[in-house]
Design an enzyme around this catalytic site. Structure first.
Site, short mmCIF file in Angstrom:
data_model
loop_
_atom_site.label_atom_id
_atom_site.label_comp_id
_atom_site.label_asym_id
_atom_site.label_seq_id
_atom_site.Cartn_x
_atom_site.Cartn_y
_atom_site.Cartn_z
N LYS A 228 0.81 -1.23 0.00
CA LYS A 228 0.00 0.00 0.00
C LYS A 228 0.84 1.27 0.00
O LYS A 228 2.03 1.26 0.30
CB LYS A 228 -0.96 -0.04 1.18
N ARG A 262 -3.80 -9.79 5.03
CA ARG A 262 -4.26 -9.96 3.64
C ARG A 262 -3.14 -9.46 2.72
O ARG A 262 -2.81 -8.27 2.76
CB ARG A 262 -5.54 -9.15 3.44
N1 HH2 Z 1 -7.46 -3.59 0.74
C1 HH2 Z 1 -7.79 -3.66 -0.57
C2 HH2 Z 1 -8.93 -4.39 -0.98
N2 HH2 Z 1 -9.68 -5.06 -0.08
N3 HH2 Z 1 -10.09 -5.74 2.15
C3 HH2 Z 1 -9.76 -5.70 3.44
N4 HH2 Z 1 -10.49 -6.38 4.34
N5 HH2 Z 1 -8.68 -4.98 3.90
C4 HH2 Z 1 -7.89 -4.27 3.05
O1 HH2 Z 1 -6.95 -3.60 3.54
C5 HH2 Z 1 -8.21 -4.28 1.65
C6 HH2 Z 1 -9.34 -5.04 1.22
C7 HH2 Z 1 -6.95 -2.96 -1.59
O2 HH2 Z 1 -5.97 -3.83 -2.07
P1 HH2 Z 1 -6.05 -4.62 -3.48
O3 HH2 Z 1 -7.13 -5.65 -3.45
O4 HH2 Z 1 -4.71 -5.15 -3.82
O5 HH2 Z 1 -6.34 -3.50 -4.53
P2 HH2 Z 1 -7.62 -3.13 -5.38
O6 HH2 Z 1 -8.71 -2.75 -4.45
O7 HH2 Z 1 -7.14 -1.96 -6.24
O8 HH2 Z 1 -8.00 -4.33 -6.20
#
Ligand code: HH2
Length: 301
Positions: A228, A262
């Site tokens: 992040k 995660r």
């Molecule tokens: N962060 C993201 C997405 N979902 N869910 C939870 N519970 N906690 C988090 O910190 C979280 C989440 C963002 O990360 P990522 O899935 O890699 O990115 P994107 O939303 O752009 O697909």
């Protein structure tokens, strides 16, 4: 909510949280912030999931809509079409690894649960879709209630906190109350402070530092630091070069009470948490000191 944050009740059984657990991210999105397009095909996503399972992942979290600031909204049908073939196949290929669906939309969650997913990971903390809480309750699904303010499109402007830790705790408490009022079993709920969601880099670091202060929410904590931008602010590196920083954040989160992390890169985090957990729990009397030199005179490997 629950007296015992060492278990997570899911359909089909309980996930023990007496050691740290790793949730692997499977993004079926063309535009995620760090791995967009990497696994947009189902076969590629299944291959990546297989590698995560072999590396020791405990849970797989599949998402079909990016939550990065300014990401395009995805229509429900499109989001279902992106994730469903993966869920249908993954539940058979990896029967011992609970599948979680990362969505704010009840129809998407319902399709995934119908196909065998066991957890709903809702970054809106059950606030986006009024039908989500009752769906989770009716299905007896596990749920991740994350803290965010606003929506991904406006959250970057909603970072005005006097005391970020106290306010996140207070707002999460209200969301957990609503989950209980909707009939969700307290043992099915995990809370997440939502690093990077309506938080500046400094606020995400502060939350991580004071994670222990969220322990009195009474539910297990999940934290998502992977690649992040708060790590980028520290490291000055782009997302794909934040792997070691992610590992550090995961270990610190575990030491401050997180039960689940995660992440995108599973193997280094599984290793790091195994060592951290051994250090935290090992009885020093169990550790036999290795010899300085092996008996044949060669240095021990
Ligand atoms: N962060 C993201 C997405 N979902 N869910 C939870 N519970 N906690 C988090 O910190 C979280 C989440 C963002 O990360 P990522 O899935 O890699 O990115 P994107 O939303 O752009 O697909």
């Amino acid at each position: 909510m629950t007296k015992d944050p060492h278990h997570w009740q899911l359909p089909g059984g309980v996930l023990r949280l007496d050691r740290p657990r790793v949730m692997g991210i499977v993004n079926l999105t063309p535009d995620s912030f760090s791995d967009g397009g990497e696994s947009s095909g189902v076969d590629g996503a299944l291959d990546r999931a297989r590698a995560m399972v072999e590396a020791g992942v405990d849970l797989l979290d599949v998402g079909g809509e990016s939550t990065r600031p300014g990401a395009d909204a995805v229509p429900v049908d499109e989001e279902i079409a992106r994730i469903l073939p993966f869920v249908q196949e993954a539940v058979h290929r990896f029967p011992n690894v609970p599948i979680s669906v990362d969505t704010r939309k009840a129809p998407v969650a319902e399709a995934a649960l119908e196909a065998g997913a066991r957890i709903v990971n809702d970054v809106s903390g059950l606030t986006f879709d009024p039908a989500m809480a009752s769906l989770v309750a009716a299905r007896g699904a596990g749920v991740v209630v994350m803290h965010m303010r606003g929506t991904p499109s406006d959250m970057a402007r909603r970072t005005g906190y006097h005391d970020v830790v106290a306010e996140v705790r207070e707002e999460l408490t209200r969301r957990l109350d609503r989950a209980r009022e909707a009939g969700i079993a307290p043992e099915a709920v995990v809370a997440d402070p939502g690093l990077g969601f309506a938080k500046t880099a400094a606020q995400s670091l502060t939350l991580l530092r004071h994670l222990h202060d969220l322990a009195d929410l009474g539910v297990p904590l999940l934290v998502g630091p992977s690649r992040k931008s708060f790590l980028g602010a520290v490291l000055g590196e782009p997302p794909h070069r934040r792997g070691a920083g992610t590992v550090a954040a995961c270990v610190l989160a575990y030491l401050r009470g997180a039960r689940i992390v995660r992440v995108h890169d599973v193997e280094p985090v599984v290793q790091a948490l195994a060592v951290a957990h051994a250090v935290e729990t090992a009885d020093p009397r169990d550790v036999v000191a290795p010899p300085i030199l092996a008996t044949d005179g060669r240095a021990p490997s």
